[in-house]
Structure formats: structure tokens, C-alpha cells
Design a protein around this motif. Structure first.
Motif, PDB file in Angstrom:
ATOM      1  N   ASP A  32       0.850  -1.192   0.000  1.00 58.93           N
ATOM      2  CA  ASP A  32       0.000   0.000   0.000  1.00 58.93           C
ATOM      3  C   ASP A  32       0.885   1.241   0.000  1.00 58.93           C
ATOM      4  O   ASP A  32       1.054   1.906   1.015  1.00 58.93           O
ATOM      5  CB  ASP A  32      -0.931  -0.011   1.210  1.00 58.93           C
ATOM      6  CG  ASP A  32      -1.827   1.212   1.268  1.00 58.93           C
ATOM      7  OD1 ASP A  32      -1.936   1.925   0.249  1.00 58.93           O
ATOM      8  OD2 ASP A  32      -2.402   1.467   2.337  1.00 58.93           O
ATOM      9  N   ILE A  33       1.459   1.548  -1.139  1.00 60.48           N
ATOM     10  CA  ILE A  33       2.369   2.688  -1.236  1.00 60.48           C
ATOM     11  C   ILE A  33       1.623   4.003  -1.066  1.00 60.48           C
ATOM     12  O   ILE A  33       2.185   4.980  -0.563  1.00 60.48           O
ATOM     13  CB  ILE A  33       3.193   2.650  -2.548  1.00 60.48           C
ATOM     14  CG1 ILE A  33       4.345   3.671  -2.508  1.00 60.48           C
ATOM     15  CG2 ILE A  33       2.308   2.851  -3.755  1.00 60.48           C
ATOM     16  CD1 ILE A  33       5.365   3.444  -1.442  1.00 60.48           C
ATOM     17  N   LEU A  34       0.342   4.044  -1.436  1.00 60.19           N
ATOM     18  CA  LEU A  34      -0.432   5.267  -1.194  1.00 60.19           C
ATOM     19  C   LEU A  34      -0.520   5.548   0.290  1.00 60.19           C
ATOM     20  O   LEU A  34      -0.320   6.680   0.736  1.00 60.19           O
ATOM     21  CB  LEU A  34      -1.831   5.155  -1.793  1.00 60.19           C
ATOM     22  CG  LEU A  34      -1.932   5.180  -3.299  1.00 60.19           C
ATOM     23  CD1 LEU A  34      -3.387   5.050  -3.730  1.00 60.19           C
ATOM     24  CD2 LEU A  34      -1.341   6.437  -3.869  1.00 60.19           C
ATOM     25  N   SER A  41      -0.821  11.890  -3.500  1.00 62.51           N
ATOM     26  CA  SER A  41      -0.481  10.623  -4.140  1.00 62.51           C
ATOM     27  C   SER A  41      -1.663  10.172  -4.989  1.00 62.51           C
ATOM     28  O   SER A  41      -2.801  10.220  -4.530  1.00 62.51           O
ATOM     29  CB  SER A  41      -0.160   9.554  -3.091  1.00 62.51           C
ATOM     30  OG  SER A  41       0.965   9.912  -2.352  1.00 62.51           O
ATOM     31  N   PHE A  42      -1.365   9.741  -6.203  1.00 60.76           N
ATOM     32  CA  PHE A  42      -2.398   9.289  -7.139  1.00 60.76           C
ATOM     33  C   PHE A  42      -2.236   7.797  -7.399  1.00 60.76           C
ATOM     34  O   PHE A  42      -1.110   7.320  -7.578  1.00 60.76           O
ATOM     35  CB  PHE A  42      -2.252   9.992  -8.492  1.00 60.76           C
ATOM     36  CG  PHE A  42      -2.519  11.460  -8.479  1.00 60.76           C
ATOM     37  CD1 PHE A  42      -3.821  11.949  -8.575  1.00 60.76           C
ATOM     38  CD2 PHE A  42      -1.480  12.371  -8.412  1.00 60.76           C
ATOM     39  CE1 PHE A  42      -4.071  13.317  -8.596  1.00 60.76           C
ATOM     40  CE2 PHE A  42      -1.712  13.740  -8.432  1.00 60.76           C
ATOM     41  CZ  PHE A  42      -3.017  14.212  -8.521  1.00 60.76           C
ATOM     42  N   LEU A  43      -3.355   7.083  -7.482  1.00 59.49           N
ATOM     43  CA  LEU A  43      -3.373   5.715  -7.973  1.00 59.49           C
ATOM     44  C   LEU A  43      -4.116   5.730  -9.303  1.00 59.49           C
ATOM     45  O   LEU A  43      -5.312   6.025  -9.346  1.00 59.49           O
ATOM     46  CB  LEU A  43      -4.084   4.769  -6.991  1.00 59.49           C
ATOM     47  CG  LEU A  43      -4.250   3.317  -7.455  1.00 59.49           C
ATOM     48  CD1 LEU A  43      -2.891   2.649  -7.635  1.00 59.49           C
ATOM     49  CD2 LEU A  43      -5.110   2.544  -6.470  1.00 59.49           C
ATOM     50  N   VAL A  44      -3.401   5.469 -10.375  1.00 59.83           N
ATOM     51  CA  VAL A  44      -3.994   5.514 -11.713  1.00 59.83           C
ATOM     52  C   VAL A  44      -4.357   4.094 -12.127  1.00 59.83           C
ATOM     53  O   VAL A  44      -3.481   3.238 -12.253  1.00 59.83           O
ATOM     54  CB  VAL A  44      -3.022   6.137 -12.737  1.00 59.83           C
ATOM     55  CG1 VAL A  44      -3.681   6.236 -14.102  1.00 59.83           C
ATOM     56  CG2 VAL A  44      -2.553   7.498 -12.267  1.00 59.83           C
ATOM     57  N   THR A  45      -5.653   3.866 -12.331  1.00 59.49           N
ATOM     58  CA  THR A  45      -6.131   2.529 -12.687  1.00 59.49           C
ATOM     59  C   THR A  45      -6.662   2.437 -14.106  1.00 59.49           C
ATOM     60  O   THR A  45      -6.934   1.344 -14.586  1.00 59.49           O
ATOM     61  CB  THR A  45      -7.234   2.074 -11.711  1.00 59.49           C
ATOM     62  OG1 THR A  45      -8.305   3.012 -11.766  1.00 59.49           O
ATOM     63  CG2 THR A  45      -6.698   1.980 -10.283  1.00 59.49           C
ATOM     64  N   GLY A 103       6.654  20.635  -3.551  1.00 62.30           N
ATOM     65  CA  GLY A 103       6.876  19.381  -2.830  1.00 62.30           C
ATOM     66  C   GLY A 103       6.668  18.189  -3.719  1.00 62.30           C
ATOM     67  O   GLY A 103       6.366  18.303  -4.916  1.00 62.30           O
ATOM     68  N   PRO A 104       6.804  16.992  -3.147  1.00 63.74           N
ATOM     69  CA  PRO A 104       6.732  15.755  -3.922  1.00 63.74           C
ATOM     70  C   PRO A 104       5.300  15.303  -4.175  1.00 63.74           C
ATOM     71  O   PRO A 104       4.409  15.468  -3.353  1.00 63.74           O
ATOM     72  CB  PRO A 104       7.449  14.751  -3.022  1.00 63.74           C
ATOM     73  CG  PRO A 104       7.163  15.237  -1.636  1.00 63.74           C
ATOM     74  CD  PRO A 104       7.158  16.740  -1.737  1.00 63.74           C
ATOM     75  N   VAL A 105       5.098  14.719  -5.357  1.00 63.59           N
ATOM     76  CA  VAL A 105       3.828  14.095  -5.720  1.00 63.59           C
ATOM     77  C   VAL A 105       4.152  12.704  -6.248  1.00 63.59           C
ATOM     78  O   VAL A 105       5.091  12.532  -7.014  1.00 63.59           O
ATOM     79  CB  VAL A 105       3.078  14.926  -6.775  1.00 63.59           C
ATOM     80  CG1 VAL A 105       1.790  14.233  -7.190  1.00 63.59           C
ATOM     81  CG2 VAL A 105       2.777  16.325  -6.252  1.00 63.59           C
ATOM     82  N   LEU A 106       3.362  11.733  -5.824  1.00 60.64           N
ATOM     83  CA  LEU A 106       3.562  10.347  -6.228  1.00 60.64           C
ATOM     84  C   LEU A 106       2.456   9.910  -7.180  1.00 60.64           C
ATOM     85  O   LEU A 106       1.286  10.156  -6.910  1.00 60.64           O
ATOM     86  CB  LEU A 106       3.560   9.429  -4.990  1.00 60.64           C
ATOM     87  CG  LEU A 106       3.621   7.916  -5.244  1.00 60.64           C
ATOM     88  CD1 LEU A 106       4.962   7.515  -5.841  1.00 60.64           C
ATOM     89  CD2 LEU A 106       3.352   7.162  -3.948  1.00 60.64           C
ATOM     90  N   CYS A 107       2.837   9.286  -8.281  1.00 55.71           N
ATOM     91  CA  CYS A 107       1.880   8.696  -9.225  1.00 55.71           C
ATOM     92  C   CYS A 107       2.148   7.199  -9.271  1.00 55.71           C
ATOM     93  O   CYS A 107       3.234   6.770  -9.679  1.00 55.71           O
ATOM     94  CB  CYS A 107       2.042   9.267 -10.618  1.00 55.71           C
ATOM     95  SG  CYS A 107       1.514  10.959 -10.754  1.00 55.71           S
ATOM     96  N   VAL A 108       1.174   6.416  -8.851  1.00 57.55           N
ATOM     97  CA  VAL A 108       1.291   4.958  -8.868  1.00 57.55           C
ATOM     98  C   VAL A 108       0.481   4.467 -10.056  1.00 57.55           C
ATOM     99  O   VAL A 108      -0.719   4.691 -10.134  1.00 57.55           O
ATOM    100  CB  VAL A 108       0.755   4.342  -7.559  1.00 57.55           C
ATOM    101  CG1 VAL A 108       0.872   2.840  -7.596  1.00 57.55           C
ATOM    102  CG2 VAL A 108       1.487   4.927  -6.358  1.00 57.55           C
TER     103      VAL A 108
END
Length: 160
Positions: free
Chosen positions: A113-115, A125-129, A151-156
Motif C-alpha cells: 500500500d504505497i499510497l 499521491s495518485f493511484l492511476v487505474t 513538494g513531492p507528488v507520487l503517481c502509482v
């Protein structure tokens, strides 16, 4: 166009000329797409090194740093760099792979669960499905990383 090609196209659109990363399983399609792009990939020896390299790049170039990692332990290895970028207000976009959408929540190989892990150390943080959401989500990630306090933004990505 597949998801990996959409990621690379969006990075090019945002003027990204360098990315830092460590290849592995779920993110390999993005690496394949990078081969035919003008973006230079700098191979790091560890995902944490990729994150800190993106931070150093952002600080020295006054541009958004980009790092790439695979799912599971690859993604978790970015957490310290994301926290550092958050504390120091450095704009980076981190892109990670993830197990396929239908395998999320099944304890699949290298699923984490990286989010949930990233909530305290990213602006968002985004989870792209869905593949058709990749470009829009990455555009949002670059906007968020640079707006207000950077700052940082995460795209999964589960689609590449």
C-alpha cells in the motif's frame, strides 16, 4: 498508445529531459518507452538514490525532478527521499509501478500500500487505474508539485 508511452509523452510535454530510476518488474514498459524518447535516463543503484538524485536535479536546475521505481520494495525505497523533498519544499514527481488493478488487495507479489505509506510525506499521491487517466493525472502531479509550497507528488501506475 499504451500507458507507458502516455507517461513518456507527458514527461516530454512538461519539458523533462532527465529522469532517475532503477528498473524492475511492473515499471519495465516505461523503460521500454523511454528508449525511443529524447529523455535521458540515469540509472541509480538504488531507488532511494533515484529519489535523492531527482531532488538534487530539482534544486540545481530549478525544474521538477522525476524519479521512477517499480512496485513493492522499489516504491517503499523512495519514501525517505519523498519525506526529504516534502520537508525542504522540493518539487519532484515520483512514478512507480503497481500490480494490476485486479490484484490490488490480494497480497500479490511485490504489492504494498504505497499510497498509505506516502500520505505523510507527499503533497498528494495518485493511484492511476485507467490508461486514459494517465496523462491528466501526470499533468496534475506537475501542477501540484510546483504550486503553492513546492513538494513531492507520487503517481502509482497500474496500467503501464
Amino acid at each position: 498508445m499504451n500507458g507507458a508511452e502516455a507517461i513518456v509523452q507527458t514527461l516530454v510535454h512538461h519539458g523533462v529531459d532527465t529522469v532517475f530510476g532503477y528498473p524492475g518488474g511492473t515499471i519495465m514498459p516505461v523503460y521500454d518507452a523511454l528508449l525511443d524518447s529524447p529523455i535521458e535516463h540515469l540509472l541509480c543503484r538504488h531507488e532511494q538514490g533515484a529519489g535523492f538524485s531527482a531532488i538534487g536535479y530539482a534544486r540545481s536546475s530549478h525544474r521538477t525532478g522525476v524519479c521512477i521505481a517499480t512496485s513493492g520494495p522499489g516504491a517503499t525505497n523512495l519514501i525517505t527521499a519523498l519525506a526529504d523533498a516534502m520537508m525542504d519544499s522540493v518539487p519532484i514527481v515520483a512514478i512507480t509501478g503497481q500490480v494490476p488493478t485486479n490484484a490490488i488487495g490480494t497480497d500479490a507479489f511485490q504489492e504494498i500500500d504505497i499510497l498509505g505509506l506516502s500520505m505523510a510525506c507527499t503533497k498528494h499521491s495518485f493511484l492511476v487505474t485507467e490508461p486514459d487517466m494517465l496523462c491528466q493525472t501526470l499533468h496534475q502531479a506537475f501542477t501540484l508539485a510546483n504550486s503553492g509550497r513546492p513538494g513531492p507528488v507520487l503517481c502509482v501506475d497500474t496500467t503501464a
